[in-house]
Design an enzyme around this catalytic site. Structure first.
Site, PDB file in Angstrom:
ATOM      1  N   LYS A  35      15.131  -8.909  -5.387  1.00 30.70           N
ATOM      2  CA  LYS A  35      13.883  -8.324  -4.882  1.00 30.70           C
ATOM      3  C   LYS A  35      13.796  -6.808  -5.123  1.00 30.70           C
ATOM      4  CE  LYS A  35      12.972 -12.451  -3.535  1.00 30.70           C
ATOM      5  NZ  LYS A  35      12.081 -13.279  -4.368  1.00 30.70           N
TER       6      LYS A  35
ATOM      7  N   GLY B  61      11.117 -14.333   1.641  1.00 34.99           N
ATOM      8  CA  GLY B  61      10.621 -15.264   2.650  1.00 34.99           C
ATOM      9  C   GLY B  61      11.072 -14.945   4.064  1.00 34.99           C
TER      10      GLY B  61
ATOM     11  N   ARG C 221       7.369 -19.977  -8.997  1.00 41.19           N
ATOM     12  CA  ARG C 221       7.206 -21.431  -8.898  1.00 41.19           C
ATOM     13  C   ARG C 221       5.749 -21.771  -8.565  1.00 41.19           C
ATOM     14  NH1 ARG C 221       8.938 -19.432  -3.936  1.00 41.19           N
ATOM     15  NH2 ARG C 221       7.381 -19.843  -2.305  1.00 41.19           N
TER      16      ARG C 221
HETATM   17  C1  MV4 Z   1       7.578  -6.292   5.364  1.00 38.68           C
HETATM   18  C2  MV4 Z   1       6.817  -6.141   6.535  1.00 38.68           C
HETATM   19  C3  MV4 Z   1       6.443  -4.877   6.892  1.00 38.68           C
HETATM   20  N1  MV4 Z   1       6.824  -3.819   6.139  1.00 38.68           N
HETATM   21  N2  MV4 Z   1       7.902  -5.221   4.644  1.00 38.68           N
HETATM   22  C4  MV4 Z   1       8.346 -10.972   5.774  1.00 38.68           C
HETATM   23  C5  MV4 Z   1       8.639 -11.964   4.688  1.00 38.68           C
HETATM   24  C6  MV4 Z   1       9.151 -11.186   3.540  1.00 38.68           C
HETATM   25  N3  MV4 Z   1       8.617 -11.722   2.323  1.00 38.68           N
HETATM   26  C7  MV4 Z   1       8.695  -9.803   3.786  1.00 38.68           C
HETATM   27  N4  MV4 Z   1       8.169  -9.754   5.127  1.00 38.68           N
HETATM   28  C8  MV4 Z   1       7.679  -8.600   5.640  1.00 38.68           C
HETATM   29  N5  MV4 Z   1       7.975  -7.480   4.928  1.00 38.68           N
HETATM   30  C9  MV4 Z   1       7.540  -4.013   5.045  1.00 38.68           C
HETATM   31  N6  MV4 Z   1       7.900  -2.945   4.319  1.00 38.68           N
HETATM   32  C10 MV4 Z   1       6.480  -7.290   7.252  1.00 38.68           C
HETATM   33  C11 MV4 Z   1       6.909  -8.520   6.820  1.00 38.68           C
HETATM   34  C12 MV4 Z   1       6.521  -9.642   7.627  1.00 38.68           C
HETATM   35  C13 MV4 Z   1       5.653 -10.618   7.136  1.00 38.68           C
HETATM   36  C14 MV4 Z   1       5.173 -10.565   5.837  1.00 38.68           C
HETATM   37  C15 MV4 Z   1       4.329 -11.535   5.362  1.00 38.68           C
HETATM   38  C16 MV4 Z   1       3.927 -12.562   6.208  1.00 38.68           C
HETATM   39  C17 MV4 Z   1       4.406 -12.640   7.484  1.00 38.68           C
HETATM   40  C18 MV4 Z   1       5.277 -11.670   7.970  1.00 38.68           C
HETATM   41  C19 MV4 Z   1       5.730 -11.760   9.275  1.00 38.68           C
HETATM   42  C20 MV4 Z   1       6.590 -10.803   9.743  1.00 38.68           C
HETATM   43  C21 MV4 Z   1       6.991  -9.749   8.922  1.00 38.68           C
END
Ligand code: MV4
Length: 452
Positions: free
Chosen positions: A116, A164, A292
């Site tokens: 990532k 994820g 995917r």
């Molecule tokens: C974040 C974020 C806030 N700030 N990155 C959660 C899954 C992973 N793919 C990355 N995620 C997040 N990254 C930064 N810099 C908040 C989340 C996040 C989130 C992102 C997408 C959908 C649901 C979420 C639920 C909690 C936190």
């Protein structure tokens, strides 16, 4: 075009891929574990090969058995679906080494996007906006504190091998860094065999918006609009929609352009998804690229009117884009509910059981993707997806109404399901207004017995 495709998956997605193959007049091979002998993917494929006992590790993740099944059936390509081996570069390489076309991007691209922090570097170099943070991994607590001082707290530590939502820690000040760093790296090491972390500015309550892309093997790429996936509980998506209530044509064009730039820069082939966070000022940032076909791809199919899996197969067979790809129009609004065998009144506890009776809705612009039938026993070994219900209508409100009508027609006796929870969301004022984000379900007050 391929003569015969082996589907290295199970459940609704195996069935979905079989349907696409048969419409393309491609023969299909199902593989199955002994827990799935009575599954519809086994029944509807032209041939089926048992690849092991119920445990995924010994069947759907058993690479030698899957390759052997491909050989004895004389298959010429392997479709991994989603989950299982879909983003396993070693599997993609072994498919290719054994003369099977892997229906996905090449192993180098899976690796480049699977790391990532490396993926962020690639995207940033291509001119795609990324979340401010470290260029690559932070190798020590001191380095993490130094980066955090540059971007200011709160920050988030993420596992570079993660994605994820696994292996993440939010850090609010420098005195919390040591503990957060140590637990995150230990968790990542156990979960992924790689403890490396990167650091980013923490974006408060973002929306999760992803752009569907498709690329042919000749350097052409287009986007197919966005999906809003902010209705998630512990990183499990429950409802997805397209378009997003907050993405207008201008923002869609900018996000789409960024996604295409990143796709082309990485040399991508096939279907993929570029995930963005959208902050409260509608600024978007690249987060991850999924290499995917995704669970929620039908939401895009409903508004675009194309078959993404047929197109995906064509791209890997070496077809060029058809001309109409450059003039795709998005029509109306689509919503998907993932109906799981889980009890929303009991902390979403899995509820595997025999499905005693099963009736799915129909009518205009209603689609069901399921492998379940009356009498089917939901195995305990795999994910608990029963069905995906997808609807389309001209407007967002029309799609909400249609989804509510369709959910009322669902009869599933046996397991508990997520349907009552999804009905409560669809009734919710905040969801209805479109003004929600990834924090929505954290504060959602679900009352199992309320029906108003
Ligand atoms: C974040 C974020 C806030 N700030 N990155 C959660 C899954 C992973 N793919 C990355 N995620 C997040 N990254 C930064 N810099 C908040 C989340 C996040 C989130 C992102 C997408 C959908 C649901 C979420 C639920 C909690 C936190």
């Amino acid at each position: 075009m391929f003569n015969k495709i082996l589907i290295a998956n199970r459940g609704e997605i195996a069935l979905r891929i079989i349907r696409a193959c048969h419409e393309l007049r491609i023969k299909t091979v199902a593989v199955y574990s002994t827990a799935d002998e009575l599954s519809l993917h086994v029944r509807f494929a032209d041939e089926a090969v048992c690849i092991g006992p119920p445990a995924s590790k010994e069947s759907y993740l058993n690479i030698p058995h899957i390759i052997a099944a491909g050989e004895i059936t004389d298959s010429d390509a392997i479709h991994p679906g989603y989950g299982f081996l879909a983003e396993n570069s070693e599997f993609a390489q072994i498919c290719n080494d054994n003369g099977f076309t892997f229906i996905g991007p090449g192993p180098e691209i899976i690796d480049a996007m699977g790391d990532k922090s490396q993926a962020k570097i690639t995207m940033k170099a291509a001119g795609v906006p990324v979340i401010p943070g470290s260029d690559g991994n932070v190798l020590s607590i001191a380095a993490a504190i130094k980066e955090a001082d540059k971007i200011d707290y709160p920050v988030i530590l993420k596992a570079t091998a993660g994605g994820g939502g696994r292996g993440m820690r939010v850090v609010h000040n420098s005195s919390d860094m040591e503990k957060a760093f140590n637990t995150a790296t230990a968790e990542a090491d156990i979960a992924f065999g790689n403890g490396a972390l990167y650091i980013e500015k923490f974006v408060e309550n973002p929306r999760h918006i992803e752009i569907q892309v498709i690329a042919d093997a000749f350097g052409n790429a287009v986007h197919l609009g966005e999906r809003e996936c902010s209705v998630q509980r512990r990183h499990q998506k429950l409802i997805e929609e397209s378009p997003s209530a907050v993405v207008d044509a201008e923002l869609r064009a900018r996000m789409g352009k960024a996604a295409i730039k990143g796709t082309k820069a990485s040399g991508y082939v096939g279907v993929g998804t570029v995930e963005f966070l959208l902050d409260k000022n509608n600024k978007f940032y690249f987060m991850e690229m999924n290499t995917r076909i995704q669970v929620e791809h039908p939401v895009t199919e409903m508004v675009v009117g194309c078959d993404l899996i047929k197109q995906q197969i064509r791209m890997h067979a070496g077809d060029k884009f058809p001309d109409y790809f450059y003039n795709l129009k998005l029509r109306g609004h689509a919503i998907e509910c993932r109906i799981n065998a889980e009890d929303p009144a009991n902390n979403f506890c899995p509820s595997p059981a025999v499905v005693e009776s099963f009736h799915m809705p129909g009518g205009k612009d209603v689609r069901i993707d399921t492998h379940v039938y009356a009498g089917y026993r939901i195995p305990t070994q795999y994910d608990s997806l029963i069905a995906k219900l997808i609807v389309r209508a001209t407007t967002r409100q029309g799609a909400i109404n249609r989804m509510q009508r369709a959910l009322e027609e669902c009869i599933i006796e046996g397991p508990k399901t997520t349907i009552p929870f999804q009905q409560a969301i669809l009734r919710d004022k905040q969801f209805q207004s479109g003004d929600y984000n990834t924090g929505f379900l954290e504060t959602f007050d679900y009352q199992p017995d309320r029906k108003d």
